[in-house]
Design a protein around this motif. Structure first.
Motif, PDB file in Angstrom:
ATOM      1  N   LEU A  25       0.835  -1.207   0.000  1.00 20.24           N
ATOM      2  CA  LEU A  25       0.000   0.000   0.000  1.00 20.24           C
ATOM      3  C   LEU A  25       0.869   1.256   0.000  1.00 20.24           C
ATOM      4  O   LEU A  25       0.582   2.223  -0.733  1.00 20.24           O
ATOM      5  N   ALA A  26       1.935   1.255   0.787  1.00 21.16           N
ATOM      6  CA  ALA A  26       2.844   2.408   0.810  1.00 21.16           C
ATOM      7  C   ALA A  26       3.461   2.631  -0.563  1.00 21.16           C
ATOM      8  O   ALA A  26       3.585   3.777  -1.029  1.00 21.16           O
ATOM      9  N   VAL A  28       2.157   1.759  -3.451  1.00 24.40           N
ATOM     10  CA  VAL A  28       1.097   2.263  -4.331  1.00 24.40           C
ATOM     11  C   VAL A  28       0.896   3.760  -4.129  1.00 24.40           C
ATOM     12  O   VAL A  28       0.781   4.530  -5.095  1.00 24.40           O
ATOM     13  N   LEU A  29       0.846   4.200  -2.866  1.00 21.74           N
ATOM     14  CA  LEU A  29       0.646   5.620  -2.564  1.00 21.74           C
ATOM     15  C   LEU A  29       1.803   6.466  -3.073  1.00 21.74           C
ATOM     16  O   LEU A  29       1.605   7.560  -3.611  1.00 21.74           O
ATOM     17  N   LEU A  30       3.025   5.978  -2.907  1.00 20.08           N
ATOM     18  CA  LEU A  30       4.190   6.718  -3.405  1.00 20.08           C
ATOM     19  C   LEU A  30       4.184   6.800  -4.928  1.00 20.08           C
ATOM     20  O   LEU A  30       4.529   7.843  -5.511  1.00 20.08           O
ATOM     21  N   THR A  31       3.782   5.714  -5.572  1.00 22.48           N
ATOM     22  CA  THR A  31       3.693   5.725  -7.039  1.00 22.48           C
ATOM     23  C   THR A  31       2.646   6.716  -7.508  1.00 22.48           C
ATOM     24  O   THR A  31       2.866   7.462  -8.476  1.00 22.48           O
ATOM     25  N   HIS A  32       1.510   6.729  -6.819  1.00 20.86           N
ATOM     26  CA  HIS A  32       0.444   7.675  -7.176  1.00 20.86           C
ATOM     27  C   HIS A  32       0.899   9.113  -6.953  1.00 20.86           C
ATOM     28  O   HIS A  32       0.599  10.000  -7.763  1.00 20.86           O
ATOM     29  N   ARG A  33       1.663   9.318  -5.881  1.00 24.57           N
ATOM     30  CA  ARG A  33       2.103  10.678  -5.543  1.00 24.57           C
ATOM     31  C   ARG A  33       3.154  11.197  -6.511  1.00 24.57           C
ATOM     32  O   ARG A  33       3.112  12.346  -6.944  1.00 24.57           O
TER      33      ARG A  33
END
Length: 203
Positions: A25-26, A28-33
């Motif tokens: 999840l971390a 995924v969030l970093l990739t999205h950011r």
């Protein structure tokens, strides 16, 4: 005579798997950011790279530190599948030192190269992929040559989740990244060759 019931998931195993989910999840969030403007293919690459760094620093980093400073590590679930992680096996510790330091640095530099379309992107991608594959080989090959005395394959969780799946990911993804680099570099070479050919014709 009834066959023994399959082992159930222990609370430690459930916690460990949930921790893996948090790592994903971390990533995924970093990739999205940070990867929102990248191509779809590069977002998958970034997802893997962020996950790779997170695992190296939060899982293998503490193992290396504890092995060198305290010489024991009993809080991880994974060592149940490979007992060498419980005794600070010198081969495992040596590989993990290289992984935590070099692979993490290469992955961070590669993230920068992907996000900023740097010319050295595929050099780093090839170097990191080879390092990951080498780390996996040196983790398991010495034990295979001895008949795998440290690997516990009696449980489906240990065999298929801890050993096959989690270690297989670090084989499959680097191989895919090597293939991507191969095709990208081949395309660049073909493009340069075509341009040179056209230039000669126009002379």
């Amino acid at each position: 005579m009834d066959s023994p019931a399959p082992p159930s998931l222990s609370p430690v195993a459930i916690f460990s798997l949930l921790a893996c989910g948090v790592q994903v999840l971390a990533a995924v969030l970093l990739t999205h950011r940070y990867g929102g403007r990248s191509s779809a293919q590069d977002r998958w690459v970034l997802l893997w790279l962020f996950y790779d760094v997170i695992v190296h620093l939060t899982l293998e980093g503490p193992f290396v530190y504890t092995s060198l400073v305290v010489c024991c590590l009993h809080f991880q679930e994974g060592p149940k599948a490979d007992s060498r992680w419980l005794v600070s096996d010198p081969t495992i510790v040596s590989v993990e030192i290289l992984t935590v330091v070099l692979d993490s640095l290469l992955a961070l530099l590669l993230i920068h190269a992907v996000l900023n379309d740097k010319y050295y992107r595929h050099f780093l991608q090839i170097a990191l992929s080879v390092c990951e594959l080498y780390g996996g080989w040196m983790t398991f090959c010495p034990d295979w040559l001895l008949g795998s005395p440290h690997l516990d394959t009696s449980s489906w969780l240990h065999l298929w989740v801890y050993l096959v799946f989690f270690n297989g990911v670090w084989v499959l993804v680097p191989v895919l990244l090597l293939a991507q680099s191969w095709f990208c570099l081949r395309s660049l070479h073909t493009l340069r060759t075509d341009k040179n050919h056209i230039s000669r014709k126009n002379m």
